[in-house]
Design a protein around this motif. Structure first.
Motif, PDB file in Angstrom:
ATOM      1  N   MET A  12       0.776  -1.325  -0.148  1.00 45.12           N
ATOM      2  CA  MET A  12       0.018  -0.203   0.087  1.00 45.12           C
ATOM      3  C   MET A  12       0.856   1.333   0.107  1.00 45.12           C
ATOM      4  SD  MET A  12      -3.246   0.486   1.021  1.00 45.12           S
ATOM      5  CE  MET A  12      -4.288   1.995   1.340  1.00 45.12           C
ATOM      6  N   MET A  13       1.731   1.065   0.817  1.00 48.90           N
ATOM      7  CA  MET A  13       2.856   2.528   0.828  1.00 48.90           C
ATOM      8  C   MET A  13       3.586   2.549  -0.581  1.00 48.90           C
ATOM      9  SD  MET A  13       3.654   4.667   3.081  1.00 48.90           S
ATOM     10  CE  MET A  13       4.788   5.631   3.582  1.00 48.90           C
ATOM     11  N   TRP A  14       3.750   1.628  -1.239  1.00 52.86           N
ATOM     12  CA  TRP A  14       4.340   1.932  -2.626  1.00 52.86           C
ATOM     13  C   TRP A  14       3.435   2.687  -3.521  1.00 52.86           C
ATOM     14  CZ3 TRP A  14       2.204  -0.180  -6.963  1.00 52.86           C
ATOM     15  CH2 TRP A  14       1.344  -1.260  -6.746  1.00 52.86           C
ATOM     16  N   GLN A  15       2.217   2.408  -3.523  1.00 53.19           N
ATOM     17  CA  GLN A  15       1.271   3.098  -4.332  1.00 53.19           C
ATOM     18  C   GLN A  15       1.338   4.744  -3.859  1.00 53.19           C
ATOM     19  OE1 GLN A  15      -2.450   1.232  -3.138  1.00 53.19           O
ATOM     20  NE2 GLN A  15      -2.353  -0.290  -4.748  1.00 53.19           N
ATOM     21  N   TYR A  16       1.394   5.132  -2.780  1.00 51.60           N
ATOM     22  CA  TYR A  16       1.751   6.466  -2.400  1.00 51.60           C
ATOM     23  C   TYR A  16       2.999   7.076  -2.849  1.00 51.60           C
ATOM     24  CZ  TYR A  16      -2.452   5.959   0.658  1.00 51.60           C
ATOM     25  OH  TYR A  16      -3.776   5.658   0.931  1.00 51.60           O
ATOM     26  N   GLY A  17       3.845   6.292  -2.896  1.00 53.38           N
ATOM     27  CA  GLY A  17       5.004   6.528  -3.465  1.00 53.38           C
ATOM     28  C   GLY A  17       5.056   6.844  -5.043  1.00 53.38           C
ATOM     29  N   ILE A  18       4.487   6.006  -5.687  1.00 57.80           N
ATOM     30  CA  ILE A  18       4.258   5.924  -7.035  1.00 57.80           C
ATOM     31  C   ILE A  18       3.248   7.480  -7.510  1.00 57.80           C
ATOM     32  CG2 ILE A  18       2.785   5.172  -9.165  1.00 57.80           C
ATOM     33  CD1 ILE A  18       4.037   2.283  -8.036  1.00 57.80           C
ATOM     34  N   LYS A  19       2.490   7.553  -6.712  1.00 63.26           N
ATOM     35  CA  LYS A  19       1.417   8.624  -6.814  1.00 63.26           C
ATOM     36  C   LYS A  19       2.432   9.906  -6.794  1.00 63.26           C
ATOM     37  CE  LYS A  19      -3.085   9.391  -5.320  1.00 63.26           C
ATOM     38  NZ  LYS A  19      -4.237   9.522  -4.216  1.00 63.26           N
ATOM     39  N   ILE A  20       3.190   9.928  -5.643  1.00 64.26           N
ATOM     40  CA  ILE A  20       4.021  11.242  -5.446  1.00 64.26           C
ATOM     41  C   ILE A  20       4.891  11.390  -6.636  1.00 64.26           C
ATOM     42  CG2 ILE A  20       5.823  12.188  -4.049  1.00 64.26           C
ATOM     43  CD1 ILE A  20       4.299  10.817  -1.385  1.00 64.26           C
ATOM     44  N   PHE A  21       5.609  10.285  -7.154  1.00 69.74           N
ATOM     45  CA  PHE A  21       6.298  10.433  -8.068  1.00 69.74           C
ATOM     46  C   PHE A  21       5.716  11.262  -9.294  1.00 69.74           C
ATOM     47  CE2 PHE A  21       8.531   8.473 -11.786  1.00 69.74           C
ATOM     48  CZ  PHE A  21       9.887   9.159 -11.526  1.00 69.74           C
ATOM     49  N   ILE A  22       4.593  10.535  -9.861  1.00 66.57           N
ATOM     50  CA  ILE A  22       3.942  10.864 -10.811  1.00 66.57           C
ATOM     51  C   ILE A  22       3.606  12.383 -10.845  1.00 66.57           C
ATOM     52  CG2 ILE A  22       1.929  10.535 -12.317  1.00 66.57           C
ATOM     53  CD1 ILE A  22       2.017   7.697 -11.800  1.00 66.57           C
ATOM     54  N   THR A  23       2.987  12.873  -9.581  1.00 68.12           N
ATOM     55  CA  THR A  23       2.756  13.935  -9.382  1.00 68.12           C
ATOM     56  C   THR A  23       3.902  14.989  -9.563  1.00 68.12           C
ATOM     57  OG1 THR A  23       0.980  13.561  -7.980  1.00 68.12           O
ATOM     58  CG2 THR A  23       1.854  15.857  -7.714  1.00 68.12           C
ATOM     59  N   VAL A  24       5.333  14.639  -8.999  1.00 72.22           N
ATOM     60  CA  VAL A  24       6.337  15.628  -8.988  1.00 72.22           C
ATOM     61  C   VAL A  24       6.590  15.737 -10.588  1.00 72.22           C
ATOM     62  CG1 VAL A  24       8.710  15.576  -8.435  1.00 72.22           C
ATOM     63  CG2 VAL A  24       7.227  15.103  -6.826  1.00 72.22           C
ATOM     64  N   VAL A  25       6.477  14.687 -11.152  1.00 73.67           N
ATOM     65  CA  VAL A  25       7.199  14.450 -12.543  1.00 73.67           C
ATOM     66  C   VAL A  25       6.006  15.512 -13.488  1.00 73.67           C
ATOM     67  CG1 VAL A  25       7.100  13.072 -14.948  1.00 73.67           C
ATOM     68  CG2 VAL A  25       8.267  12.294 -12.612  1.00 73.67           C
ATOM     69  N   LEU A  26       4.734  15.377 -13.273  1.00 69.72           N
ATOM     70  CA  LEU A  26       4.039  16.237 -13.690  1.00 69.72           C
ATOM     71  C   LEU A  26       4.163  17.809 -13.521  1.00 69.72           C
ATOM     72  CD1 LEU A  26       0.498  14.489 -13.549  1.00 69.72           C
ATOM     73  CD2 LEU A  26       1.859  14.798 -15.699  1.00 69.72           C
ATOM     74  N   VAL A  27       4.457  18.035 -12.242  1.00 70.97           N
ATOM     75  CA  VAL A  27       4.779  19.258 -11.983  1.00 70.97           C
ATOM     76  C   VAL A  27       5.904  19.912 -12.942  1.00 70.97           C
ATOM     77  CG1 VAL A  27       5.025  21.015  -9.919  1.00 70.97           C
ATOM     78  CG2 VAL A  27       3.255  19.335  -9.909  1.00 70.97           C
ATOM     79  N   VAL A  28       6.903  19.152 -12.585  1.00 66.07           N
ATOM     80  CA  VAL A  28       8.192  19.734 -13.167  1.00 66.07           C
ATOM     81  C   VAL A  28       8.024  19.770 -14.832  1.00 66.07           C
ATOM     82  CG1 VAL A  28      10.425  18.918 -13.751  1.00 66.07           C
ATOM     83  CG2 VAL A  28       9.667  18.743 -11.368  1.00 66.07           C
TER      84      VAL A  28
END
Length: 57
Positions: A1-17
């Motif tokens: 479950m924790m890895w899902q949040y990690g992926i979500k944060i990573f995708i968000t950071v990539v999109l913002v950048v």
């Protein structure tokens, strides 16, 4: 479950950048990238996000 949040944060950071860098060159294309449906998918929980990504392929 924790890895899902990690992926979500990573995708968000990539999109913002990506939107930030694209907007420096062209505000039009920055707005297009920012309005992609993937930003809506990030609001869902992990299982819904995974299901939506699989359906979009």
């Amino acid at each position: 479950m924790m890895w899902q949040y990690g992926i979500k944060i990573f995708i968000t950071v990539v999109l913002v950048v990506a939107v930030s860098e694209i907007s420096r060159r062209s505000s039009f294309w920055g707005a297009i990238v920012a309005s992609l449906p993937i930003t809506s998918l990030l609001a869902f929980n992990g299982s819904t996000l995974a299901l939506a990504i699989l359906k979009s392929w």
